[in-house]
Scaffold this active site. Structure first.
Site, PDB file in Angstrom:
ATOM      1  N   ARG A 187      11.359   6.712   7.194  1.00 25.05           N
ATOM      2  CA  ARG A 187      11.179   5.376   6.618  1.00 25.05           C
ATOM      3  C   ARG A 187      12.268   5.030   5.596  1.00 25.05           C
ATOM      4  O   ARG A 187      12.012   4.381   4.588  1.00 25.05           O
ATOM      5  CB  ARG A 187       9.790   5.235   5.988  1.00 25.05           C
ATOM      6  N   SER A 246       0.888   0.057   8.492  1.00 25.96           N
ATOM      7  CA  SER A 246       0.490   1.180   7.639  1.00 25.96           C
ATOM      8  C   SER A 246       0.923   0.900   6.209  1.00 25.96           C
ATOM      9  O   SER A 246       2.106   0.678   5.945  1.00 25.96           O
ATOM     10  CB  SER A 246       1.119   2.486   8.137  1.00 25.96           C
ATOM     11  N   GLU A 290       4.384   2.299   1.794  1.00 25.91           N
ATOM     12  CA  GLU A 290       5.404   2.047   2.806  1.00 25.91           C
ATOM     13  C   GLU A 290       5.832   0.589   2.743  1.00 25.91           C
ATOM     14  O   GLU A 290       6.974   0.246   2.977  1.00 25.91           O
ATOM     15  CB  GLU A 290       4.868   2.383   4.187  1.00 25.91           C
TER      16      GLU A 290
END
Length: 303
Positions: free
Chosen positions: A178, A228, A298
């Site tokens: 990420r 998410s 995130e």
């Protein structure tokens, strides 16, 4: 003189025909469907126009934010005192070689994966259900179901302050979980080349449909969200920890922990950014106190 007055005096004349908005509500441009107004909002119609606008913004010291589908963004209720550049007009898409496709940053991952499938090129099946654009996917090395952009990226055309537009090979993108070079360095993705594997189109389609079914069964796709909410903590799954703490269905205002998948914070109706932030903070505090695990968001929070 406020920066936006200078913008109003220059940009409409310098870029005739470019879509420009004033005090544009950002809840129209994020999948969370929350966020106050952006002071100025523009949608360049090409990579060249976007690069030129970024050069101008740098020279004028305007505060800039480049966004795509807004699928990983949480925007403040007070809005953004920035020039928001939307990449939706960067939508070129073509096959460039036996194994390669080049696409503009504004092309959705769903469209890109479908194009690859029809061309008989496999490797992007994991991306078909990710509700983002290519630029954002490069920025955060998006991934799902064992796949990630790192596996398929060949090179990226990107703009950097002081350097203009450069073509960067995948090995120079610092791709990790990420994250990418754009996580720690200012810049904007304009386009990318994807390298894939020739494969039978029906086989690719079947895999995409299988992953689509799994997403629909496990994820709260019927509600606005940013996907998410938390990164995967080492040795754990965020959703499992949140469920373990009894937080499924917990709600603050219009923000709620999904009852279908605890790793998703959803807009259950009328949520504000303040609601979402309060819920995220409550989740982090509860999980930390009960399990000792620190959850890292995130979703990118913009104030």
């Amino acid at each position: 003189m406020p920066w936006f007055d200078t913008f109003d005096a220059i940009v409409p004349q310098r870029f005739p025909g470019m879509e420009i908005g004033k005090e544009e509500p950002m809840d129209r441009h994020t999948t969370f469907r929350v966020g106050g107004p952006a002071r100025r909002f523009v949608r360049p119609g090409s990579e060249e126009a976007c690069g030129a606008l970024l050069e101008l913004a740098e020279a004028q010291a305007w505060p800039v934010l480049v966004v795509g589908n807004g699928s990983n963004l949480l925007v403040s209720d007070e809005g953004l005192d920035r020039l928001v550049i939307h990449t939706g007009g960067l939508d070129s898409l073509e096959r460039t070689g036996e194994r390669t496709i080049r696409a503009g940053a504004g092309v959705s991952l769903a469209r890109l994966a479908s194009f690859a499938q029809k061309e008989g090129l496999g490797g992007l099946e994991f991306a078909h259900g990710i509700p983002g654009s290519l630029g954002g996917a490069v920025f955060m090395n998006a991934g799902a179901y064992g796949g990630e952009m790192k596996q398929v990226l060949s090179s990226v055309a990107a703009w950097f302050p002081g350097g203009g537009v450069k073509e960067i090979p995948a090995c120079g993108l610092e791709l990790g979980y990420r994250r990418s070079i754009f996580s720690s360095r200012e810049g904007a993705v304009l386009a990318a080349e994807i390298a894939l594997e020739p494969r039978e189109a029906g086989e690719i389609r079947d895999r995409m449909e299988e992953l689509g079914r799994r997403r629909r069964e496990k994820q709260p796709l019927e509600f606005p969200s940013a996907g998410s909410t938390f990164k995967r903590p080492e040795g754990h799954f965020a959703g499992g920890l949140i469920d373990q703490c009894g937080l499924k269905g917990f709600r603050i205002g219009g923000a709620q922990v999904s009852e279908k998948h605890a790793g998703f914070v959803i807009n259950a109706g009328g949520a504000t950014c303040a609601d979402v932030l309060a819920l995220i903070g409550h989740i982090q505090k509860t999980v930390r106190e009960r399990t000792g695990v620190e959850l890292e968001t995130e979703v990118k929070i913009l104030r």
